[in-house]
Motif scaffolding. Sequence first.
Motif, PDB file in Angstrom:
ATOM      1  N   UNK A 173    -109.821  19.871 -45.282  1.00  0.00           N
ATOM      2  CA  UNK A 173    -108.505  20.289 -44.828  1.00  0.00           C
ATOM      3  C   UNK A 173    -108.151  19.675 -43.477  1.00  0.00           C
ATOM      4  N   UNK A 174    -109.155  19.594 -42.592  1.00  0.00           N
ATOM      5  CA  UNK A 174    -108.938  18.979 -41.279  1.00  0.00           C
ATOM      6  C   UNK A 174    -108.632  17.486 -41.425  1.00  0.00           C
ATOM      7  N   UNK A 175    -109.377  16.792 -42.274  1.00  0.00           N
ATOM      8  CA  UNK A 175    -109.157  15.362 -42.484  1.00  0.00           C
ATOM      9  C   UNK A 175    -107.819  15.095 -43.167  1.00  0.00           C
ATOM     10  N   UNK A 176    -107.386  16.022 -44.027  1.00  0.00           N
ATOM     11  CA  UNK A 176    -106.065  15.868 -44.644  1.00  0.00           C
ATOM     12  C   UNK A 176    -104.973  15.924 -43.577  1.00  0.00           C
ATOM     13  N   UNK A 177    -105.122  16.832 -42.619  1.00  0.00           N
ATOM     14  CA  UNK A 177    -104.137  16.929 -41.554  1.00  0.00           C
ATOM     15  C   UNK A 177    -104.177  15.748 -40.606  1.00  0.00           C
ATOM     16  N   UNK A 178    -105.381  15.229 -40.326  1.00  0.00           N
ATOM     17  CA  UNK A 178    -105.504  14.080 -39.432  1.00  0.00           C
ATOM     18  C   UNK A 178    -105.092  12.786 -40.125  1.00  0.00           C
ATOM     19  N   UNK A 179    -105.388  12.680 -41.418  1.00  0.00           N
ATOM     20  CA  UNK A 179    -105.134  11.520 -42.276  1.00  0.00           C
ATOM     21  C   UNK A 179    -105.372  10.183 -41.555  1.00  0.00           C
ATOM     22  N   UNK A 180    -106.537  10.059 -40.910  1.00  0.00           N
ATOM     23  CA  UNK A 180    -106.884   8.811 -40.236  1.00  0.00           C
ATOM     24  C   UNK A 180    -107.396   7.800 -41.256  1.00  0.00           C
ATOM     25  N   UNK A 181    -107.107   6.533 -40.994  1.00  0.00           N
ATOM     26  CA  UNK A 181    -107.517   5.485 -41.930  1.00  0.00           C
ATOM     27  C   UNK A 181    -109.031   5.345 -41.993  1.00  0.00           C
ATOM     28  N   UNK A 182    -109.713   5.602 -40.869  1.00  0.00           N
ATOM     29  CA  UNK A 182    -111.166   5.422 -40.841  1.00  0.00           C
ATOM     30  C   UNK A 182    -111.888   6.414 -41.733  1.00  0.00           C
ATOM     31  N   UNK A 183    -111.262   7.537 -42.040  1.00  0.00           N
ATOM     32  CA  UNK A 183    -111.934   8.563 -42.856  1.00  0.00           C
ATOM     33  C   UNK A 183    -111.770   8.334 -44.353  1.00  0.00           C
ATOM     34  N   UNK A 184    -111.043   7.314 -44.754  1.00  0.00           N
ATOM     35  CA  UNK A 184    -110.732   7.100 -46.177  1.00  0.00           C
ATOM     36  C   UNK A 184    -112.001   6.956 -47.014  1.00  0.00           C
ATOM     37  N   UNK A 213    -104.151  10.568 -47.008  1.00  0.00           N
ATOM     38  CA  UNK A 213    -104.549   9.359 -46.269  1.00  0.00           C
ATOM     39  C   UNK A 213    -103.874   8.124 -46.858  1.00  0.00           C
ATOM     40  N   UNK A 214    -103.794   8.039 -48.179  1.00  0.00           N
ATOM     41  CA  UNK A 214    -103.145   6.892 -48.822  1.00  0.00           C
ATOM     42  C   UNK A 214    -101.656   6.828 -48.480  1.00  0.00           C
ATOM     43  N   UNK A 215    -100.992   7.990 -48.429  1.00  0.00           N
ATOM     44  CA  UNK A 215     -99.585   8.002 -48.027  1.00  0.00           C
ATOM     45  C   UNK A 215     -99.414   7.531 -46.588  1.00  0.00           C
ATOM     46  N   UNK A 216    -100.322   7.984 -45.722  1.00  0.00           N
ATOM     47  CA  UNK A 216    -100.275   7.544 -44.329  1.00  0.00           C
ATOM     48  C   UNK A 216    -100.546   6.043 -44.233  1.00  0.00           C
ATOM     49  N   UNK A 217    -101.482   5.566 -45.051  1.00  0.00           N
ATOM     50  CA  UNK A 217    -101.802   4.138 -45.049  1.00  0.00           C
ATOM     51  C   UNK A 217    -100.590   3.314 -45.470  1.00  0.00           C
ATOM     52  N   UNK A 370    -102.826  -8.426 -22.571  1.00  0.00           N
ATOM     53  CA  UNK A 370    -104.058  -8.489 -23.363  1.00  0.00           C
ATOM     54  C   UNK A 370    -104.349  -7.219 -24.155  1.00  0.00           C
ATOM     55  N   UNK A 371    -103.696  -6.120 -23.828  1.00  0.00           N
ATOM     56  CA  UNK A 371    -104.020  -4.866 -24.501  1.00  0.00           C
ATOM     57  C   UNK A 371    -103.099  -4.573 -25.670  1.00  0.00           C
ATOM     58  N   UNK A 372    -103.093  -3.337 -26.064  1.00  0.00           N
ATOM     59  CA  UNK A 372    -102.237  -2.917 -27.175  1.00  0.00           C
ATOM     60  C   UNK A 372    -101.991  -1.416 -27.084  1.00  0.00           C
ATOM     61  N   UNK A 373    -100.957  -0.986 -27.774  1.00  0.00           N
ATOM     62  CA  UNK A 373    -100.686   0.436 -27.960  1.00  0.00           C
ATOM     63  C   UNK A 373    -100.971   0.770 -29.416  1.00  0.00           C
ATOM     64  N   UNK A 374    -101.575   1.919 -29.648  1.00  0.00           N
ATOM     65  CA  UNK A 374    -101.787   2.415 -31.006  1.00  0.00           C
ATOM     66  C   UNK A 374    -100.999   3.703 -31.170  1.00  0.00           C
ATOM     67  N   UNK A 375    -100.002   3.655 -32.012  1.00  0.00           N
ATOM     68  CA  UNK A 375     -99.144   4.812 -32.259  1.00  0.00           C
ATOM     69  C   UNK A 375     -99.297   5.202 -33.727  1.00  0.00           C
ATOM     70  N   UNK A 376     -99.948   6.334 -33.957  1.00  0.00           N
ATOM     71  CA  UNK A 376    -100.139   6.829 -35.323  1.00  0.00           C
ATOM     72  C   UNK A 376    -100.783   5.773 -36.218  1.00  0.00           C
ATOM     73  N   UNK A 377    -101.815   5.128 -35.690  1.00  0.00           N
ATOM     74  CA  UNK A 377    -102.607   4.091 -36.373  1.00  0.00           C
ATOM     75  C   UNK A 377    -101.873   2.761 -36.519  1.00  0.00           C
ATOM     76  N   UNK A 378    -100.678   2.630 -35.968  1.00  0.00           N
ATOM     77  CA  UNK A 378     -99.952   1.363 -35.997  1.00  0.00           C
ATOM     78  C   UNK A 378    -100.232   0.633 -34.689  1.00  0.00           C
ATOM     79  N   UNK A 379    -100.722  -0.599 -34.789  1.00  0.00           N
ATOM     80  CA  UNK A 379    -101.134  -1.369 -33.617  1.00  0.00           C
ATOM     81  C   UNK A 379     -99.968  -2.205 -33.102  1.00  0.00           C
ATOM     82  N   UNK A 380     -99.625  -2.007 -31.837  1.00  0.00           N
ATOM     83  CA  UNK A 380     -98.574  -2.785 -31.186  1.00  0.00           C
ATOM     84  C   UNK A 380     -99.218  -3.609 -30.069  1.00  0.00           C
ATOM     85  N   UNK A 381     -99.475  -4.883 -30.349  1.00  0.00           N
ATOM     86  CA  UNK A 381    -100.051  -5.759 -29.333  1.00  0.00           C
ATOM     87  C   UNK A 381     -99.053  -6.037 -28.218  1.00  0.00           C
ATOM     88  N   UNK A 382     -99.541  -5.976 -26.981  1.00  0.00           N
ATOM     89  CA  UNK A 382     -98.644  -6.185 -25.849  1.00  0.00           C
ATOM     90  C   UNK A 382     -98.025  -7.573 -25.866  1.00  0.00           C
TER      91      UNK A 382
END
Length: 536
Positions: A173-184, A213-217, A370-382
């Motif tokens: 239930x916790x992983x469903x709420x977090x829906x992180x890609x790494x937990x797939x 997780x698939x929907x989030x992906x 050189x860095x990046x922002x990660x917003x909800x698993x979406x990577x935004x390179x500077x």
Amino acid sequence: MAGSDAEKIRLIQSLALEPDADTPRLLDAWREDALYVFQGSAGHPIPVQLTGEKDERDAQVAVVVETGKALNDAHGAPLRLVGSDLTAVEHDAKLRRTMKEVLDTLELAAPDPKKRVDAVQAIGFAQNFEKLPALQVRFSRETNPEVRRAMEEAIALIQLKAPDDVVKLQALGELRGLHTLASFDFVRAALREAEAAKKTAVAKAAAVALSAIEQHKSAVNFFGTIFRGLSLGSILLVVALGLAITFGLMKVINMAHGEMVAVGAYTTYLVQNLFGGGVALSPLGFSLSIPGLQATGWRYDAYFIVALPLSFLSAAVVGIALERTVIRFLYRRPLESLLATWGVSLVLQQAFRLIFGANNVQVYSPAFLSGNWTVNDILFGWNRVFVIGFAGAVVFGTWLILTRTPLGLLIRAVMQNRSMASCMGVRTERVNMLTFGLGSGLAGLAGAFLSQIGNVGPSLGQSYIVDCFMTVVVGGVGNLAGTVISAFGIGLADQSLQQILLNPVLGKILVLVCIILFLQWRPAGIFVTRSRNLDE
């Protein structure tokens, strides 16, 4: 100094629950046989660590492990001991393994949040149930939102290995709420285990979590594709904007436009090295060494700010020289201008090889790119965020020049009717020179940015020249708004097709086919440029 190994293991493990700054140092010293037992005056064993430089007897200052202070002799002076005369604190494989586990756990209290996140993820991915108590203790004390989220995921991943199905259901239930890609992969493994064990409730919860997780992906891929398409379109736009002026407005097929991009990139490389340790060149076989400023930190990072205007000026100077020596004799002769500029392109590429060498040179990005922002698993390179903003600024600046300055008025007058403008007293040759310099300077700016996302080499411009012509032609020759729409359209289409087809080569082929079909339908491009010249 515990008597049994079991007691030692218990005490070592307890260190993970109360992190201390000296604990990692002492455990490392123990594992490396750098802790010793010194027999005190009363016969009591005192654990010590030898520190500092060795003297002629190989003796070092003895520091008491318990207090962290130097061990003094009877006169109050620091006692110096020889390691070979002492008994090293013993340890075996079990103790070393326990120390390694504790050291890994102690990273949870590191001052740097990034290190804490890395340590949390390493523990979570290992799914080591023995480290769960330490992780839960640190979670109750953690204040950083990013680290807390990583800890929630790690705790849930470890709990997937719990023997109790109730704990597993809570973790899913916790992983469903977090829906992180790494937990797939972990949730999918839990689903397979539950199905094999015929645990219906756990399998159903795992399936629901997997679906979330698939929907989030899918959402991450969608918005990530849009961002990559915008960044690719911005790169095409910055590179093609100069060509939109030289080819779109002046009707000059400049095959050396890519080399103007390379001029800007190599200028950035030179400025970087002048801010750093200097640069050594070999023009025409002669060795030339230029010392650098030896700047560091933010002063070194400032090289890119200096390189931007210098890249524009250097490419503009080369472009003006090209217009004065070659192009001005070939106006209204497209085939001859194409062949001549192609020859100039080859000459410039060889010049780059003679001066900078045939191999690519590396331009390092400043810290603020050189860095990046990660917003909800979406990577935004500077660097890619910068090019989107940079492209917008360049387009706005070009629009201001063409519509709000005397030079822009003269450029538009000459391009609409060269003969009439000349009859009205406009110095058309000077306008041609400045217009070509403007287009080449914009290409130099593009080269400065391209140096931040890839290597710089003699053939850098050739990678973009075809895409530039496609962008300008699809948008409408001579129309800046069409160039903007075309660049972003091609960038989004390219990234979308690559994501859908999972084949970059096939995606680019389909983009090219779509461009050909579009030009069959609208040969003049998206916007048709009107002219008052009766010859057009």
